[in-house]
Design a protein around this motif. Structure first.
Motif, PDB file in Angstrom:
ATOM      1  N   ARG A  61       8.450  -0.367  -4.168  1.00  0.00           N
ATOM      2  CA  ARG A  61       9.281  -1.197  -3.809  1.00  0.00           C
ATOM      3  C   ARG A  61       9.248  -2.505  -3.919  1.00  0.00           C
ATOM      4  NH1 ARG A  61       9.067  -0.107   2.716  1.00  0.00           N
ATOM      5  NH2 ARG A  61      10.653  -1.700   2.667  1.00  0.00           N
ATOM      6  N   ARG A  62       8.264  -2.860  -4.571  1.00  0.00           N
ATOM      7  CA  ARG A  62       8.226  -4.187  -4.964  1.00  0.00           C
ATOM      8  C   ARG A  62       7.269  -4.255  -6.222  1.00  0.00           C
ATOM      9  NH1 ARG A  62       5.478  -8.779  -0.815  1.00  0.00           N
ATOM     10  NH2 ARG A  62       5.532 -10.409  -2.308  1.00  0.00           N
ATOM     11  N   THR A  63       7.669  -5.302  -7.062  1.00  0.00           N
ATOM     12  CA  THR A  63       7.153  -5.651  -8.477  1.00  0.00           C
ATOM     13  C   THR A  63       5.724  -6.410  -8.186  1.00  0.00           C
ATOM     14  OG1 THR A  63       9.117  -5.287  -9.737  1.00  0.00           O
ATOM     15  CG2 THR A  63       7.392  -6.225 -11.087  1.00  0.00           C
ATOM     16  N   PRO A  64       4.662  -6.064  -8.810  1.00  0.00           N
ATOM     17  CA  PRO A  64       3.498  -7.005  -8.666  1.00  0.00           C
ATOM     18  C   PRO A  64       3.619  -7.964  -9.464  1.00  0.00           C
ATOM     19  CG  PRO A  64       3.131  -4.988  -9.866  1.00  0.00           C
ATOM     20  CD  PRO A  64       4.390  -4.644  -9.347  1.00  0.00           C
ATOM     21  N   GLN A  65       3.122  -9.072  -8.947  1.00  0.00           N
ATOM     22  CA  GLN A  65       2.947 -10.438  -9.465  1.00  0.00           C
ATOM     23  C   GLN A  65       1.944 -10.248 -10.554  1.00  0.00           C
ATOM     24  OE1 GLN A  65       5.671 -12.645  -9.225  1.00  0.00           O
ATOM     25  NE2 GLN A  65       6.393 -11.025  -8.447  1.00  0.00           N
ATOM     26  N   LEU A 119      -1.375 -10.959  -8.923  1.00  0.00           N
ATOM     27  CA  LEU A 119      -1.815  -9.657  -8.274  1.00  0.00           C
ATOM     28  C   LEU A 119      -2.506  -8.830  -9.087  1.00  0.00           C
ATOM     29  CD1 LEU A 119      -2.203  -8.271  -5.501  1.00  0.00           C
ATOM     30  CD2 LEU A 119       0.060  -7.244  -6.100  1.00  0.00           C
ATOM     31  N   THR A 165       1.739  -5.980   0.967  1.00  0.00           N
ATOM     32  CA  THR A 165       2.139  -6.161  -0.340  1.00  0.00           C
ATOM     33  C   THR A 165       1.399  -4.973  -1.231  1.00  0.00           C
ATOM     34  OG1 THR A 165       1.986  -8.421  -0.296  1.00  0.00           O
ATOM     35  CG2 THR A 165       1.791  -7.653  -2.364  1.00  0.00           C
ATOM     36  N   ILE A 166       0.288  -4.551  -0.877  1.00  0.00           N
ATOM     37  CA  ILE A 166      -0.063  -3.462  -1.931  1.00  0.00           C
ATOM     38  C   ILE A 166       0.650  -2.413  -1.456  1.00  0.00           C
ATOM     39  CG2 ILE A 166      -2.208  -2.012  -1.956  1.00  0.00           C
ATOM     40  CD1 ILE A 166      -2.657  -4.555  -3.100  1.00  0.00           C
ATOM     41  N   SER A 167       0.904  -1.863  -0.384  1.00  0.00           N
ATOM     42  CA  SER A 167       1.732  -0.661  -0.009  1.00  0.00           C
ATOM     43  C   SER A 167       3.031  -0.714  -0.718  1.00  0.00           C
ATOM     44  CB  SER A 167       1.977  -0.820   1.762  1.00  0.00           C
ATOM     45  OG  SER A 167       2.571   0.334   2.118  1.00  0.00           O
ATOM     46  N   SER A 168       3.762  -2.046  -0.491  1.00  0.00           N
ATOM     47  CA  SER A 168       5.121  -2.106  -1.146  1.00  0.00           C
ATOM     48  C   SER A 168       5.037  -1.734  -2.742  1.00  0.00           C
ATOM     49  CB  SER A 168       5.680  -3.336  -0.941  1.00  0.00           C
ATOM     50  OG  SER A 168       5.761  -3.647   0.466  1.00  0.00           O
ATOM     51  N   VAL A 169       3.740  -2.384  -3.343  1.00  0.00           N
ATOM     52  CA  VAL A 169       3.775  -2.024  -4.850  1.00  0.00           C
ATOM     53  C   VAL A 169       3.451  -0.536  -5.154  1.00  0.00           C
ATOM     54  CG1 VAL A 169       2.175  -2.544  -6.719  1.00  0.00           C
ATOM     55  CG2 VAL A 169       2.868  -4.384  -5.164  1.00  0.00           C
ATOM     56  N   GLU A 170       2.543   0.026  -4.454  1.00  0.00           N
ATOM     57  CA  GLU A 170       2.487   1.513  -4.406  1.00  0.00           C
ATOM     58  C   GLU A 170       3.429   2.318  -4.416  1.00  0.00           C
ATOM     59  OE1 GLU A 170      -0.871   2.137  -1.791  1.00  0.00           O
ATOM     60  OE2 GLU A 170      -2.420   1.631  -3.177  1.00  0.00           O
TER      61      GLU A 170
END
Length: 235
Positions: A9-13, A16, A1-6
């Motif tokens: 690729r993914r919006t942090p909730q 989080l 999750t952290i990698s995708s956010v950095e």
């Protein structure tokens, strides 16, 4: 999750962001972004009724927009509380989820005021609308205060058509004139949730001339804001 956010690729909730803020002792820097993420999620839930989508798209492209309102405040100028009352009291009744979607969609339309350059917008509102405390005085006060803020924006001219006028050039009801970027001016009518987009040049010309007559009989923008301030002070 952290990698995708950095890697974006993914919006942090929001949860989080709050948790990481506490873990890394960011002093509220990340946690403060949680509200922005929540607002973005709301915007993604925006859903206009099918009959309104064509106009909503044109409105977002507008370089000019002129709104004559005779029964209800323009959606572009409504507060969240006012819009909630409008949809909550509508008959037949709407379910809670639909009301939430409609209110979010109405507020999302106000993004056009944040564009640069902003569209040139004029609003001519019947005084009788401002005299009706829809939702109660607290909701109405907040709405009148919002009108003062909108009226002070660059590119916005807000006028009130007094009830004391002895003649009226448009007793046929409200309408909107909109000019999308690079396109010809069109008109939009909406009555009892039946909508019509008018593109015929002759019909558009007639409504444009009618709007000019309405503005000529209305108070000036400065006089209109003074009247709204007086309404607030009289309570």
């Amino acid at each position: 999750t952290i990698s995708s956010v950095e890697r974006a690729r993914r919006t942090p909730q929001p949860e989080l962001l709050v948790a990481v803020d506490a873990l890394l002792e960011c002093g509220g820097l990340l946690a403060s972004a949680a509200e922005d993420v929540e607002r973005a999620k709301t915007r993604r839930r925006v859903r206009h009724p099918e009959w309104f989508k064509d106009y909503a798209r044109l409105e977002q492209e507008a370089v000019e927009l002129h709104d004559y309102s005779s029964l209800v405040l323009p959606g572009l100028l409504q507060t969240e509380a006012h819009a909630n009352v409008v949809f909550r009291t509508r008959q037949p009744f709407l379910d809670a989820a639909t009301i939430e979607q409609r209110v979010a969609a109405r507020l999302d339309r106000q993004q056009i005021f944040n564009r640069w350059p902003p569209p040139f917008t004029t609003f001519t509102i019947e005084e009788s609308i401002l005299r009706r405390p829809l939702g109660g005085w607290n909701v109405h006060r907040e709405q009148l205060e919002a009108l003062l803020r909108f009226g002070a924006l660059r590119g916005v001219e807000l006028q009130v058509l007094p009830m004391e006028r002895k003649e009226h050039p448009s007793l046929g009801g409200p309408f909107i004139m909109v000019t999308p970027k690079g396109k010809s001016q069109v008109a939009y009518l909406e009555v009892q949730h039946i909508s019509r987009l008018i593109t015929d040049p002759d019909e558009v010309r007639i409504l444009a001339a009618r709007y000019g007559s309405i503005r000529a009989q209305a108070l000036t923008p400065e006089e209109s804001l003074t009247l709204i301030k007086k309404m607030l002070g009289d309570r």
